[in-house]
Design a protein around this motif. Structure first.
Motif, short mmCIF file in Angstrom:
data_model
loop_
_atom_site.label_atom_id
_atom_site.label_comp_id
_atom_site.label_asym_id
_atom_site.label_seq_id
_atom_site.Cartn_x
_atom_site.Cartn_y
_atom_site.Cartn_z
N TYR B 36 1.02 -1.18 0.17
CA TYR B 36 0.01 0.16 0.00
C TYR B 36 0.89 1.33 0.09
O TYR B 36 0.46 2.39 -0.43
CB TYR B 36 -1.16 0.07 1.02
N TYR B 37 2.10 1.17 0.35
CA TYR B 37 2.75 2.31 0.51
C TYR B 37 3.12 2.96 -0.92
O TYR B 37 3.14 3.97 -1.23
CB TYR B 37 4.06 2.49 1.42
N PRO B 38 3.67 1.94 -1.90
CA PRO B 38 3.91 2.15 -3.45
C PRO B 38 2.79 2.96 -4.10
O PRO B 38 2.64 3.71 -4.69
CB PRO B 38 4.46 0.83 -4.01
N ILE B 39 1.50 2.23 -3.62
CA ILE B 39 0.35 2.83 -4.06
C ILE B 39 0.02 4.39 -3.67
O ILE B 39 -0.27 5.16 -4.26
CB ILE B 39 -0.99 1.94 -3.83
N ALA B 40 0.25 4.22 -2.44
CA ALA B 40 0.11 5.77 -1.81
C ALA B 40 1.04 6.86 -2.61
O ALA B 40 0.69 7.92 -2.81
CB ALA B 40 0.06 5.83 -0.44
N ALA B 41 1.97 6.23 -2.56
CA ALA B 41 3.09 7.15 -3.42
C ALA B 41 2.82 7.66 -4.49
O ALA B 41 2.89 8.75 -5.07
CB ALA B 41 4.50 6.56 -3.34
N ALA B 42 2.15 6.80 -5.26
CA ALA B 42 1.86 6.77 -6.68
C ALA B 42 0.47 7.86 -6.90
O ALA B 42 0.54 8.61 -7.63
CB ALA B 42 1.54 5.40 -7.48
N LEU B 43 -0.20 7.63 -6.01
CA LEU B 43 -1.40 8.50 -5.78
C LEU B 43 -1.03 10.08 -5.58
O LEU B 43 -1.38 11.04 -5.98
CB LEU B 43 -2.38 8.17 -4.93
N LEU B 44 0.08 10.22 -4.56
CA LEU B 44 0.49 11.29 -4.32
C LEU B 44 1.16 12.14 -5.50
O LEU B 44 0.85 13.33 -5.78
CB LEU B 44 1.38 11.38 -2.97
N ARG B 45 1.88 11.40 -6.38
CA ARG B 45 2.63 11.93 -7.43
C ARG B 45 1.82 12.33 -8.37
O ARG B 45 1.81 13.39 -9.19
CB ARG B 45 3.53 10.90 -7.77
N ALA B 46 0.43 11.52 -8.55
CA ALA B 46 -0.59 11.93 -9.55
C ALA B 46 -1.48 12.87 -9.25
O ALA B 46 -2.21 13.56 -10.02
CB ALA B 46 -1.36 10.64 -9.76
N GLY B 47 -1.28 13.48 -7.88
CA GLY B 47 -2.01 14.77 -7.51
C GLY B 47 -2.81 14.61 -6.39
O GLY B 47 -3.62 15.70 -6.14
N ALA B 48 -2.96 13.52 -5.57
CA ALA B 48 -3.77 13.47 -4.48
C ALA B 48 -3.17 14.39 -3.57
O ALA B 48 -2.10 14.51 -3.28
CB ALA B 48 -3.70 11.93 -3.84
N SER B 49 -4.09 14.91 -2.26
CA SER B 49 -3.91 15.99 -1.49
C SER B 49 -3.10 15.20 -0.17
O SER B 49 -3.40 14.09 0.04
CB SER B 49 -4.61 16.72 -1.07
N LEU B 50 -2.31 16.19 0.42
CA LEU B 50 -1.85 15.45 1.83
C LEU B 50 -2.99 14.86 2.78
O LEU B 50 -2.66 13.92 3.24
CB LEU B 50 -1.23 16.61 2.76
N GLY B 51 -3.93 15.39 2.88
CA GLY B 51 -4.96 14.97 3.76
C GLY B 51 -5.66 13.94 3.21
O GLY B 51 -5.72 12.76 4.10
N VAL B 52 -5.83 13.63 1.96
CA VAL B 52 -6.36 12.34 1.45
C VAL B 52 -5.29 11.32 1.71
O VAL B 52 -5.78 10.10 1.90
CB VAL B 52 -6.55 12.46 -0.30
N LEU B 53 -4.10 11.58 1.54
CA LEU B 53 -3.10 10.64 1.65
C LEU B 53 -3.09 10.12 3.32
O LEU B 53 -2.81 8.92 3.26
CB LEU B 53 -1.65 10.91 1.22
#
Lengths: 164, 115
Positions: B36-53
């Protein structure tokens, strides 16, 4: 049959029946994959359960109850939070250990603090997080979460009482 | 998923809806930290906000659906229910707090992600 076996048997039987109905051999593939996973974690589980066995024999029950028992108050919860942060490993290793401690006498609140602290503030987990997302993120999440395991234990004791 | 879709559903402007989606996704995703951390990192890179992560990671930690049968089996119904009830608000609350207090740090975090 105890509650643990029964709770885990139900999803296993339902999923087996569903996979069999698909008629494409997925029920056999599922069993084979599960078997391979079991073999790969077997050494880890053997070591973990050996540790759990010795913990339950060597840990003085009275000491544990003073330390994190139902009457240990917020200090007991704080100890549980510190212990949770240091517990390494996934649920198959840590939850049996916590269950053993619970049977030996940790209070309801302390046990909940322990589970919450291990699952959200574990230092090993923080290393994974820092490796993939970076230290800055880990520091922010960790700092904001820090008071919560203790608060959750206090809330659980207020709502559900301190004893198991 | 395209960058626009991630930004719309999970980005800075997604508000409570983004945090709620992240909580549900975090609760449902199986697997250990190397999943799940690689998925989270990919989401953040793609534009997810800090709160969402933060909401996603916290939900994975305190509401994990796949861990529940084992927890229920080993610690019993009373403790499992008490734990779920008392931790119920943590993922959305933490996501909201992180966004409000440290949301601007997201660019610096994004720049340092190496996938």
């Amino acid at each position: 049959m105890n509650l643990a076996t029964f709770t885990l048997l139900i999803p296993a039987v339902i999923l087996f029946a569903y996979a069999r109905r698909r008629g494409d051999g997925s029920h056999r593939r599922g069993l084979a994959r599960g078997g391979r996973t079991l073999l790969s974690v077997l050494p880890l589980l053997l070591l973990a359960f050996t540790t759990i066995g010795y913990v339950s024999i060597l840990l003085p029950q009275e000491g544990l109850q003073n330390w994190m028992g139902p009457d240990s108050g917020w200090r007991g919860l704080l100890r549980a939070q510190g212990m949770g942060m240091l517990m390494p490993g996934g649920p198959y290793v840590v939850l049996p250990l916590i269950s053993t401690l619970y049977q030996l006498g940790t209070g309801l609140g302390a046990t909940i603090t322990l589970v919450t602290s291990w699952s959200s503030l574990s230092l090993l987990n923080a290393l994974w997080e820092a490796r993939f997302i970076g230290w800055r993120f880990t520091v922010i999440r960790w700092t904001l979460l820090l008071p919560f395991p203790l608060l959750v234990g206090l809330l659980a004791e207020a709502w559900f009482g301190t004893t198991s | 998923m395209t960058q626009e879709k991630v930004a719309y559903w999970l980005g800075e402007g997604s508000g409570w809806r983004g945090i709620f989606l992240a909580c549900v996704a975090g609760a449902l995703i199986p697997g250990g930290p190397y999943v799940y951390y690689p998925i989270a990192a990919a989401l953040l890179r793609a534009g997810a906000s800090l709160g969402v992560l933060v909401a996603f990671v916290s939900a994975k930690n305190v509401w994990p659906v796949v861990r529940l049968p084992l927890e229920f089996a080993l610690l019993g119904p009373r403790l499992t229910v008490a734990r779920l009830l008392t931790t119920f608000l943590i993922p959305p609350l933490l996501g909201f707090l992180a966004q409000a207090l440290a949301g601007r740090q997201v660019e610096a975090i994004r720049e340092n992600i190496k996938l």
